[in-house]
Design a protein around this motif. Structure first.
Motif, short mmCIF file in Angstrom:
data_model
loop_
_atom_site.label_atom_id
_atom_site.label_comp_id
_atom_site.label_asym_id
_atom_site.label_seq_id
_atom_site.Cartn_x
_atom_site.Cartn_y
_atom_site.Cartn_z
N ASP A 123 8.38 92.26 1.85
CA ASP A 123 7.52 92.02 3.02
C ASP A 123 8.22 92.50 4.29
O ASP A 123 9.43 92.33 4.46
CB ASP A 123 7.18 90.53 3.15
CG ASP A 123 6.31 90.05 2.00
OD1 ASP A 123 6.21 88.82 1.84
OD2 ASP A 123 5.73 90.90 1.30
N LEU A 124 7.43 93.08 5.20
CA LEU A 124 7.95 93.49 6.50
C LEU A 124 7.81 92.33 7.47
O LEU A 124 6.77 91.65 7.51
CB LEU A 124 7.18 94.70 7.03
CG LEU A 124 7.19 95.95 6.14
CD1 LEU A 124 6.37 97.06 6.78
CD2 LEU A 124 8.61 96.42 5.89
N VAL A 125 8.84 92.10 8.27
CA VAL A 125 8.83 91.02 9.25
C VAL A 125 8.41 91.59 10.60
O VAL A 125 9.04 92.51 11.12
CB VAL A 125 10.23 90.37 9.36
CG1 VAL A 125 10.19 89.21 10.35
CG2 VAL A 125 10.70 89.90 8.00
N VAL A 126 7.33 91.06 11.16
CA VAL A 126 6.79 91.54 12.44
C VAL A 126 7.34 90.65 13.55
O VAL A 126 7.30 89.42 13.46
CB VAL A 126 5.25 91.49 12.42
CG1 VAL A 126 4.69 92.02 13.75
CG2 VAL A 126 4.71 92.31 11.25
N VAL A 127 7.88 91.27 14.61
CA VAL A 127 8.47 90.54 15.73
C VAL A 127 7.74 90.91 17.01
O VAL A 127 7.08 91.95 17.11
CB VAL A 127 9.98 90.85 15.86
CG1 VAL A 127 10.74 90.39 14.63
CG2 VAL A 127 10.22 92.33 16.10
N ASP A 128 7.87 90.03 18.03
CA ASP A 128 7.24 90.27 19.32
C ASP A 128 8.20 91.01 20.25
O ASP A 128 9.20 91.57 19.80
CB ASP A 128 6.77 88.95 19.93
CG ASP A 128 7.93 88.00 20.17
OD1 ASP A 128 7.68 86.88 20.61
OD2 ASP A 128 9.10 88.37 19.91
N GLU A 129 7.91 90.96 21.57
CA GLU A 129 8.70 91.74 22.52
C GLU A 129 10.14 91.27 22.62
O GLU A 129 11.02 92.07 22.98
CB GLU A 129 8.05 91.67 23.91
CG GLU A 129 6.63 92.25 23.99
CD GLU A 129 5.58 91.24 23.55
OE1 GLU A 129 4.41 91.62 23.41
OE2 GLU A 129 5.95 90.08 23.32
N VAL A 130 10.41 90.01 22.37
CA VAL A 130 11.77 89.49 22.51
C VAL A 130 12.42 89.21 21.16
O VAL A 130 13.42 88.50 21.08
CB VAL A 130 11.76 88.20 23.36
CG1 VAL A 130 11.37 88.51 24.78
CG2 VAL A 130 10.84 87.16 22.77
N GLY A 131 11.86 89.77 20.09
CA GLY A 131 12.50 89.68 18.79
C GLY A 131 12.20 88.45 17.99
O GLY A 131 12.87 88.20 16.98
N ARG A 132 11.21 87.65 18.37
CA ARG A 132 10.87 86.44 17.61
C ARG A 132 9.90 86.77 16.48
O ARG A 132 9.01 87.61 16.64
CB ARG A 132 10.27 85.39 18.54
CG ARG A 132 11.23 84.87 19.59
CD ARG A 132 10.56 83.95 20.56
NE ARG A 132 9.53 84.66 21.31
CZ ARG A 132 8.90 84.15 22.37
NH1 ARG A 132 9.19 82.93 22.77
NH2 ARG A 132 7.98 84.85 23.00
N CYS A 133 10.05 86.08 15.37
CA CYS A 133 9.23 86.33 14.20
C CYS A 133 7.80 85.88 14.44
O CYS A 133 7.55 84.72 14.80
CB CYS A 133 9.83 85.60 12.99
SG CYS A 133 8.85 85.77 11.48
N MET A 134 6.85 86.79 14.25
CA MET A 134 5.44 86.46 14.39
C MET A 134 4.75 86.26 13.05
O MET A 134 3.76 85.54 12.95
CB MET A 134 4.72 87.58 15.15
CG MET A 134 5.18 87.80 16.57
SD MET A 134 4.27 89.15 17.37
CE MET A 134 2.59 88.53 17.25
N GLY A 135 5.26 86.89 12.01
CA GLY A 135 4.66 86.81 10.69
C GLY A 135 5.19 87.92 9.81
O GLY A 135 6.18 88.59 10.13
N VAL A 136 4.54 88.11 8.67
CA VAL A 136 4.95 89.15 7.72
C VAL A 136 3.74 90.02 7.39
O VAL A 136 2.59 89.63 7.57
CB VAL A 136 5.53 88.53 6.43
CG1 VAL A 136 6.79 87.76 6.74
CG2 VAL A 136 4.51 87.64 5.74
#
Length: 465
Positions: A433-446
């Motif tokens: 699974d790919l880990v999707v992050v926001d602008e500041v590097g926080r995990c948003m989901g996969v």
């Protein structure tokens, strides 16, 4: 006859006279010049010292005995409690210019147009000022504006190197304004030459231990050793406004900006481009690979958080770039699924419990205290480790990070085709699974790679229909 003062012990060799029975005689008053000080043995405060009238060791004071003044040392008064009015802007004086109003500069994500943080420049925020008055004023100004976004506040390098004693007003202002340190990015500015390197790094470690995020400002023109960035590991690196202004017209400065962006990526820091004034500078910033920017082109000088506009207008890139991006498919954010996260220090036994509770879980993401991914645990490989010979006995009570793989991280704005290229970099983990992050590097989901493959197949089949 006068009674001796309780604080004054009689001398050992002084004979004590026993009063005769009957009413005690009246105590004589001191001379007229000292009557305002009270009778003998009394203490009156006059300035920093106490004045004591003493008449010697005898109990009986002659009527005309001269009084002597003895000044006793009084300890300094206790430190006054923190008063926010000491840092509040002073009232304007008629005939003189009043204090400058604080500036609120939104930090804009160029891909979405949203304001992700607010830089506050208040009165006293000078790169040469050794104190934290400007930083405290920024916190108070943000509280008055009811700013809810993370704050970007300047602080001098001398104040950071000075230690925790000089930073106490900042901590108290944060407490009074109900601000958490992890919501504040302190931008270290000023001349680093006279500041001892060890003291500066020690001060940075102390601020980071409290929870503050650390940044360095003026990179590119400031007298800052670049190896200090590697030692300090800042969260954000802010380029110099002069470098952003002259970079598009000067290829040498443009190359310097690109090298600083590459350096920031190497040390794990985000890059901020301040002072963007025209579309040529914005195009250059995009070409350097910078996503965070601020300046008059993105928000007017009178922008305020209280206006309620946290999304600003960002000029679109050139049409050619838009056409190329269109062929790469939609963004991975459209295929986002909730991620199952656990703290980075979780044990393997806790991961087994999570995977056993829900069969549809394909991965567990280990995150730090800021929700940034630190590792990815694939369900199949992890359970295979645990089910092997002595697997549970060897790994159950130990950190699960020993069995985790580096997370395959993609930004939420990454196109489908680019995300598939990230997934295919490791042949042994193509379907992780790919880990999707926001602008500041926080995990948003996969994002599951199977969903991306199905969508890419649909894109190729559409022209044939």
């Amino acid at each position: 006859m006068s009674l001796p003062s309780p604080s004054a012990a009689p001398l050992a060799a002084t004979p004590q006279s026993v009063p005769a029975p009957g009413p005690a005689p009246a105590t004589p008053f001191p001379p007229a010049s000292a009557r305002e000080h009270g009778p003998a043995g009394t203490v009156r405060e006059h300035g920093p010292a106490n004045v004591v009238w003493e008449h010697g060791p005898a109990d009986v004071v002659p009527e005309h005995a001269p009084a002597t003044m003895v000044r006793r040392y009084t300890p300094a008064a206790a430190a006054q409690p923190y008063d926010p009015r000491a840092y509040a802007p002073a009232a304007p004086v008629p005939g003189f210019p009043g204090p400058a109003a604080p500036l609120f500069l939104p930090v804009v994500d160029l891909d979405t147009g949203g304001a992700v943080a607010i830089e506050v420049i208040a009165e006293g925020a000078s790169s040469g000022a050794p104190g934290v008055a400007g930083t405290v004023n920024g916190v108070l100004a943000a509280a008055r504006e009811e700013a809810l976004l993370p704050l970007v506040l300047p602080i001098s390098a001398a104040a950071v190197a000075g230690g925790s004693a000089g930073l106490a007003p900042l901590h108290e202002a944060m407490r009074m304004c109900n601000r958490r340190p992890r919501e504040v990015i302190l931008v270290i500015e000023g001349d680093h030459a006279p500041v001892e390197r060890t003291a500066l790094l020690s001060g940075i470690d102390g601020l980071r231990a409290v929870g503050y995020l650390i940044a360095f400002g003026g990179i590119g023109t400031a007298a800052l050793p670049l190896d200090l960035l590697a030692d300090a590991s800042p969260y954000v690196i802010a380029l110099s406004a002069d470098l952003v202004a002259r970079g598009p017209r000067d290829p040498r400065r443009g190359a310097l900006a690109e090298s600083l962006v590459r350096l920031a990526r190497g040390v794990g820091a985000h890059v901020l481009a301040p002072g963007v004034r025209d579309e040529a500078q914005l195009a250059a910033v995009r070409g350097w690979g910078i996503r965070l920017a601020q300046g008059p082109l993105l928000a007017p000088s009178d922008w305020r958080p209280s206006h309620g506009y946290n999304r600003v207008h960002v000029p679109l890139p050139v049409p050619e770039a838009a056409a190329v991006n269109a062929a790469l498919g939609p963004r991975v954010q459209e295929f986002l699924l909730p991620a199952v996260t656990l703290p980075a220090g979780s044990t393997a036994e806790e991961v087994v419990a999570v995977l056993s509770a829900e069969p549809s879980i394909t991965s567990v993401i280990l995150v730090d205290e800021y929700q940034r991914p630190q590792g990815s645990i694939d369900r199949s490989r992890f359970l295979l480790f645990m089910a092997g010979a002595y697997g549970h006995a060897l790994h159950a009570k130990k950190p699960a990070g020993r069995l985790a793989d580096p997370a395959k991280i993609v930004a939420k704005t990454t196109p489908v085709i680019a995300a598939m290229q990230v997934a295919g970099r490791d042949n042994a983990r193509v379907y992780d699974d790919l880990v999707v992050v926001d602008e500041v590097g926080r995990c948003m989901g996969v994002v599951r790679v199977g969903d991306l493959l199905r969508h890419a197949a649909d894109l190729q089949a559409q022209p044939a229909r």
